[in-house]
Design a protein around this motif. Structure first.
Motif, mmCIF file in Angstrom:
data_model
loop_
_atom_site.group_PDB
_atom_site.id
_atom_site.type_symbol
_atom_site.label_atom_id
_atom_site.label_comp_id
_atom_site.label_asym_id
_atom_site.label_seq_id
_atom_site.Cartn_x
_atom_site.Cartn_y
_atom_site.Cartn_z
ATOM 1 N N SER A 138 0.831 -1.213 0.000
ATOM 2 C CA SER A 138 0.000 0.000 0.000
ATOM 3 C C SER A 138 0.863 1.260 0.000
ATOM 4 C CB SER A 138 -0.933 -0.006 1.207
ATOM 5 O OG SER A 138 -1.739 -1.164 1.218
ATOM 6 N N THR A 139 1.647 1.438 -1.043
ATOM 7 C CA THR A 139 2.613 2.539 -1.083
ATOM 8 C C THR A 139 1.948 3.910 -1.163
ATOM 9 O OG1 THR A 139 2.838 2.281 -3.461
ATOM 10 C CG2 THR A 139 4.410 1.089 -2.085
ATOM 11 N N SER A 140 0.701 3.960 -1.595
ATOM 12 C CA SER A 140 0.015 5.251 -1.670
ATOM 13 C C SER A 140 -0.202 5.856 -0.293
ATOM 14 C CB SER A 140 -1.320 5.098 -2.390
ATOM 15 O OG SER A 140 -2.160 4.196 -1.687
ATOM 16 N N ALA A 141 -0.100 5.047 0.745
ATOM 17 C CA ALA A 141 -0.290 5.539 2.112
ATOM 18 C C ALA A 141 0.967 6.189 2.686
ATOM 19 C CB ALA A 141 -0.730 4.396 3.020
ATOM 20 N N ILE A 142 2.096 6.060 1.988
ATOM 21 C CA ILE A 142 3.366 6.590 2.487
ATOM 22 C C ILE A 142 3.435 8.090 2.247
ATOM 23 C CG2 ILE A 142 5.866 6.515 2.273
ATOM 24 C CD1 ILE A 142 5.559 3.643 1.229
ATOM 25 N N ASP A 143 3.720 8.871 3.314
ATOM 26 C CA ASP A 143 3.857 10.307 3.097
ATOM 27 C C ASP A 143 5.301 10.770 3.136
ATOM 28 O OD1 ASP A 143 2.257 10.554 6.271
ATOM 29 O OD2 ASP A 143 4.410 10.496 5.897
#
Length: 115
Positions: free
Chosen positions: A27-32
């Protein structure tokens, strides 16, 4: 869930260079933000460099002007280019993904700088 895999560690003479890579999956889209930490034997783990999703970077004073962090958002890879390496840079380097509620860590990659 995010999984991180580091690569690129090894042994190098003082003054040399290495490039570390950290590949993220899941779930790389969750990385900020993505960070590199390091831990030498007998020392606490400390932040080396970080980069936000927008590309803002920060560095520990001890590595500023020698290390460069960058990221390929499309490939979900973060790099740490390390130049002018010193023996005191010897440590295990860990990739970290900052996200809520819990971040993720890689397994670490060992860097040894020989004097």
């Amino acid at each position: 869930q995010v999984q991180l895999v580091e690569s690129g560690g090894g042994s190098v003479q003082a003054g040399g260079s290495l490039r570390l890579s950290c590949a993220a999956s899941g779930s790389t889209s969750a990385i900020d933000a993505m960070n590199w930490y390091r831990q030498a034997p007998g020392h606490e783990r400390g932040l080396v460099a970080g980069i936000t999703k927008g590309g803002s970077t920060n560095y520990a004073p001890s590595v500023k002007d020698r290390f460069t962090i960058s990221r390929d958002n499309y490939k979900s890879i973060v790099y740490l280019q390390m130049n002018s390496l010193k023996p005191e840079d010897t440590a295990t380097y860990y990739c970290n993904a900052h996200m809520s509620p819990v971040g993720a860590w890689g397994q670490g990659t060992l860097v040894i700088v020989l004097s």
